[in-house]
Design an enzyme around this catalytic site. Structure first.
Site, PDB file in Angstrom:
ATOM      1  CB  CYS A   8      -0.904   0.006   1.236  1.00 24.46           C
ATOM      2  SG  CYS A   8      -1.878  -1.499   1.446  1.00 24.46           S
ATOM      3  N   GLY A  36      -1.170   0.831  -4.957  1.00 26.86           N
ATOM      4  CA  GLY A  36      -2.434   0.175  -4.628  1.00 26.86           C
ATOM      5  C   GLY A  36      -3.577   0.744  -5.427  1.00 26.86           C
ATOM      6  CG  ASN A 111       3.314  -0.122   2.755  1.00 25.08           C
ATOM      7  OD1 ASN A 111       2.906  -1.168   2.273  1.00 25.08           O
ATOM      8  ND2 ASN A 111       4.455   0.430   2.386  1.00 25.08           N
ATOM      9  N   GLY A 112       2.354  -2.682   4.880  1.00 23.72           N
ATOM     10  CA  GLY A 112       3.172  -3.781   5.366  1.00 23.72           C
ATOM     11  C   GLY A 112       2.327  -4.975   5.764  1.00 23.72           C
ATOM     12  CE1 TYR A 255       5.656  -4.870 -10.953  1.00 17.87           C
ATOM     13  CE2 TYR A 255       4.836  -4.564  -8.728  1.00 17.87           C
ATOM     14  CZ  TYR A 255       4.598  -4.753 -10.071  1.00 17.87           C
ATOM     15  OH  TYR A 255       3.315  -4.811 -10.538  1.00 17.87           O
TER      16      TYR A 255
END
Length: 478
Positions: A8, A36, A111-112, A255
């Site tokens: 995210c 996201g 995020n994670g 990426y």
């Protein structure tokens, strides 16, 4: 794939005066859209009153001018863009999460992924907690709220909560009077902050979001650090800093991150150029043109071209209105999106020996389809090069790789993969050369567990995880 993991983007705004923080957050999330594309949300703090809106969809679709106006002004806001891989991709699982408790409201964006999320959830449910989502973000919010009851401040509660959280988490948390940035002890996901000319502070997953709102980069949030933004200025708590060596996810450079971002002082664009150069040295081939798969394969392709001396060409035109296939939930969705996402520039490849550079090969479906497109356009030979090593292990920290079951490199040898995807040759980046991307010693400062199996934390209990996911699945069916 069956998973609760997500990659995210988080964003936060703190100013000393009332301003259009909803609009600023909107632009920040727009810059983080690549992280996201399933859902997004914004929470605005107007003198302690939280106004929020979140829904499934892209930032530009969810936040119309009317909704942004309804969110109103304030001096603080947080935002989130999400993709998930299990559960319904709906408003319920959107973030930020807003929590009401007797010591004040709290909004949290994450995020994670926690490796002990299922154990913590079981403990909380046994104590009477009722969960409304399938994400571990709600687990984090409950842990912090529980600690808040016995703490003098929200930052003290967060500090205590971190003792219980294992895994990857970059958080932006908002209380009625404070904006707080938090990063796990390993620093597995990126998080930084900057400042605008008017003094407004910006927290973001990537520096590209700072650029989008004209904020000047200040620094990274340190692994284990809690940074508090309040009316008296900025301060930090470092009780959890320097406890372990940093393990930033190397896939951020390969990426996830945008090429114009700088992560931990290293340009993502430069890291990808170096990946391509390494590939050219590791896997040379006689060819006529080097092309990259948009978007994250382009920089590596340029690096390959420069190192090898083979001309670089534009091989594909990308439909920019289609999301990223790797983070599209469901195999059918990935296949459908590949069909309409890329179109070959036939003049570039017709009758030529082509070096095709992509950021990675995970399941093999996408690259097989891309190779087929090149063949149909008249490519004489196709030589595939991956700027990531082979994926051979699950990731427990927020990447959509939850088991070995769908990883093509776990089932097949390189000659077999060459045949499956239809190429003359295949070359992966050597896992021992990952450090060359970011100019560090081998294994220093980054996590490469999905390539090597060397995990920086304990691995989640499969028995508890499977039991939990079965229960969630049964609830959704009912």
């Amino acid at each position: 794939m069956s998973s609760l993991r997500e990659e995210c983007g988080v964003f936060g705004v703190f100013g000393n005066e009332t301003q259009n923080v909803a609009s600023t957050t909107y632009y920040g999330l727009f810059a983080l859209q690549h992280r996201g594309q399933e859902s997004c949300g914004i929470v605005v703090n107007d003198d302690g009153v939280f106004n929020y809106y979140k829904d499934a969809g892209l930032v530009n679709d969810v936040f119309t001018p009317e909704i942004l106006d309804e969110l109103g002004e304030g001096n603080m806001a947080i935002g989130h863009v999400r993709y998930g891989t299990t559960g319904k991709s709906d408003r319920l699982n959107s973030q930020p999460i807003v929590v009401n408790h007797h010591k004040g409201r709290m909004a949290l964006a994450h995020n994670g992924n926690l490796v002990n999320s299922h154990e913590l959830r079981q403990e909380l449910e046994a104590e009477g907690s009722i969960f409304h989502t399938t994400s571990d973000t709600e687990v984090i919010s409950y842990i912090i709220t529980k600690e808040r009851i016995k703490s003098d401040s929200i930052e003290e509660a967060i500090d205590s909560a971190m003792d219980k959280l294992i895994g990857a988490y970059s958080l932006v948390i908002m209380s009625p009077s404070k904006l707080i940035a938090v990063r796990d002890e390993l620093g597995m996901r990126p998080l930084c902050y900057g400042q605008k000319e008017d003094g407004t502070y910006i927290i973001a997953s990537e520096t590209c979001a700072l650029d989008a709102v004209s904020a000047k980069y200040v620094r990274e949030i340190e692994p284990g650090e809690i940074v508090i933004f309040e009316k008296d200025g900025v301060r930090s708590i470092k009780d959890h800093c320097n406890k372990q060596p940093q393990k930033l996810c190397i896939f951020e450079y390969i990426y996830f991150a945008r090429p114009d971002s700088v992560v931990e002082g290293m340009s993502v664009h430069e890291a990808r150029l170096k990946a391509g150069a390494c590939l050219a040295m590791e896997h040379p081939v006689q060819a006529d043109v080097v092309i990259g798969v948009p978007d994250s394969g382009l920089d590596a392709a340029i690096g390959y071209s420069r190192q090898s001396g083979i001309p670089y060409g534009i091989g594909f035109i990308k439909n920019k209105y289609i999301g990223r296939t790797f983070i599209a939930p469901g195999q059918k969705a990935r296949e459908d999106k590949v069909r309409i996402k890329l179109n070959v520039v036939a003049d570039t490849v017709r009758g030529k020996r082509v070096v095709l550079v992509d950021d990675s090969i995970v399941r093999g479906t996408t690259c097989a389809r891309i190779v087929k497109l090149l063949r149909e356009a008249g490519a004489k030979e196709v030589h595939m090069r991956s700027s990531a090593p082979p994926f051979i292990n699950p990731c427990y920290y927020g990447t959509d790789i939850d088991s070995k079951e769908n990883l093509i490199a776990c089932k097949h040898s390189i000659p077999e993969i060459e045949k499956i995807i239809g190429v003359e040759s295949l070359g992966y980046l050597d896992v021992n050369h990952l450090n060359m991307l970011i100019g560090k010693a081998p294994g220093e400062g980054y996590c490469h567990a999905c390539f090597s199996g060397e995990y920086p934390t304990e691995q989640p209990s499969s028995a508890i995880k499977n039991k939990f996911e079965k229960k969630i699945s049964e609830k959704e069916e009912n």
